[in-house]
Write a protein that holds these residues in place. Structure first.
Motif, PDB file in Angstrom:
ATOM      1  N   UNK A  25      -6.777 -32.073   7.939  1.00  0.00           N
ATOM      2  CA  UNK A  25      -7.865 -32.921   7.439  1.00  0.00           C
ATOM      3  C   UNK A  25      -7.852 -33.035   5.925  1.00  0.00           C
ATOM      4  N   UNK A  26      -7.672 -31.917   5.254  1.00  0.00           N
ATOM      5  CA  UNK A  26      -7.656 -31.931   3.800  1.00  0.00           C
ATOM      6  C   UNK A  26      -6.481 -32.751   3.278  1.00  0.00           C
ATOM      7  N   UNK A  27      -5.322 -32.624   3.917  1.00  0.00           N
ATOM      8  CA  UNK A  27      -4.150 -33.403   3.498  1.00  0.00           C
ATOM      9  C   UNK A  27      -4.435 -34.899   3.574  1.00  0.00           C
ATOM     10  N   UNK A  28      -5.000 -35.346   4.688  1.00  0.00           N
ATOM     11  CA  UNK A  28      -5.293 -36.773   4.860  1.00  0.00           C
ATOM     12  C   UNK A  28      -6.237 -37.276   3.776  1.00  0.00           C
ATOM     13  N   UNK A  29      -7.301 -36.522   3.540  1.00  0.00           N
ATOM     14  CA  UNK A  29      -8.282 -36.930   2.526  1.00  0.00           C
ATOM     15  C   UNK A  29      -7.664 -36.921   1.129  1.00  0.00           C
ATOM     16  N   UNK A  30      -6.880 -35.902   0.819  1.00  0.00           N
ATOM     17  CA  UNK A  30      -6.266 -35.801  -0.505  1.00  0.00           C
ATOM     18  C   UNK A  30      -5.249 -36.920  -0.747  1.00  0.00           C
ATOM     19  N   UNK A  31      -4.473 -37.244   0.268  1.00  0.00           N
ATOM     20  CA  UNK A  31      -3.490 -38.321   0.126  1.00  0.00           C
ATOM     21  C   UNK A  31      -4.204 -39.638  -0.152  1.00  0.00           C
ATOM     22  N   UNK A  32      -5.201 -39.948   0.657  1.00  0.00           N
ATOM     23  CA  UNK A  32      -5.933 -41.206   0.478  1.00  0.00           C
ATOM     24  C   UNK A  32      -6.578 -41.261  -0.903  1.00  0.00           C
TER      25      UNK A  32
END
Length: 135
Positions: A25-32
């Motif tokens: 979840x954190x990866x997805x949010x950070x990438x976006x």
């Protein structure tokens, strides 16, 4: 603000897109969020597959993740032409609700910058006779 190397961000797109399935979840949010802050259009990355992963992991997002996704959504909807597939309405609303409920309590420059950006977008839309509808 720092200097952003858009070519470097674009170079990461194929690798990031291939790794979406392994992102938490954190990866997805950070990438976006990072692509929004860098103002780099990465349509091959932010496609239906990315959106589906966000929806699939929605219940595991923490407050910070929702706020980052909201900021990314604002940027994509207002700065990218044509905008990508975007978040589904229910996830948009959840991100927005978390963002506005947390905004007064969070004293970070990131939130303040996005508040100013959001206000600027609304003013520009009103000047252009656009209608802003918040579902």
């Amino acid at each position: 603000m720092g200097i952003t190397d858009k070519q470097l961000f674009l170079a990461f797109v194929p690798t990031a897109a291939n790794l979406i399935d392994s992102c938490n979840n954190q990866d997805l949010a950070n990438i976006a969020w990072s692509y929004a802050v860098a103002d780099v259009d990465a349509a091959p990355l932010f496609n239906v597959h990315f959106i589906n992963k966000c929806v699939e992991k929605e219940d595991g997002f923490e407050i910070e993740h929702y706020t980052k996704l909201h900021q990314w959504h604002l940027w994509e909807a207002n700065e990218i032409s044509p905008p990508g597939p975007g978040l589904p309405v229910d996830l948009q609303e959840r991100c927005y609700n978390v963002f506005v409920s947390e905004e007064p309590r969070v004293q970070s420059s990131r939130v303040m910058w996005w508040r100013n950006y959001h206000t600027s977008v609304l003013i520009q839309k009103k000047r252009c006779s656009w209608t802003v509808v918040i579902a």
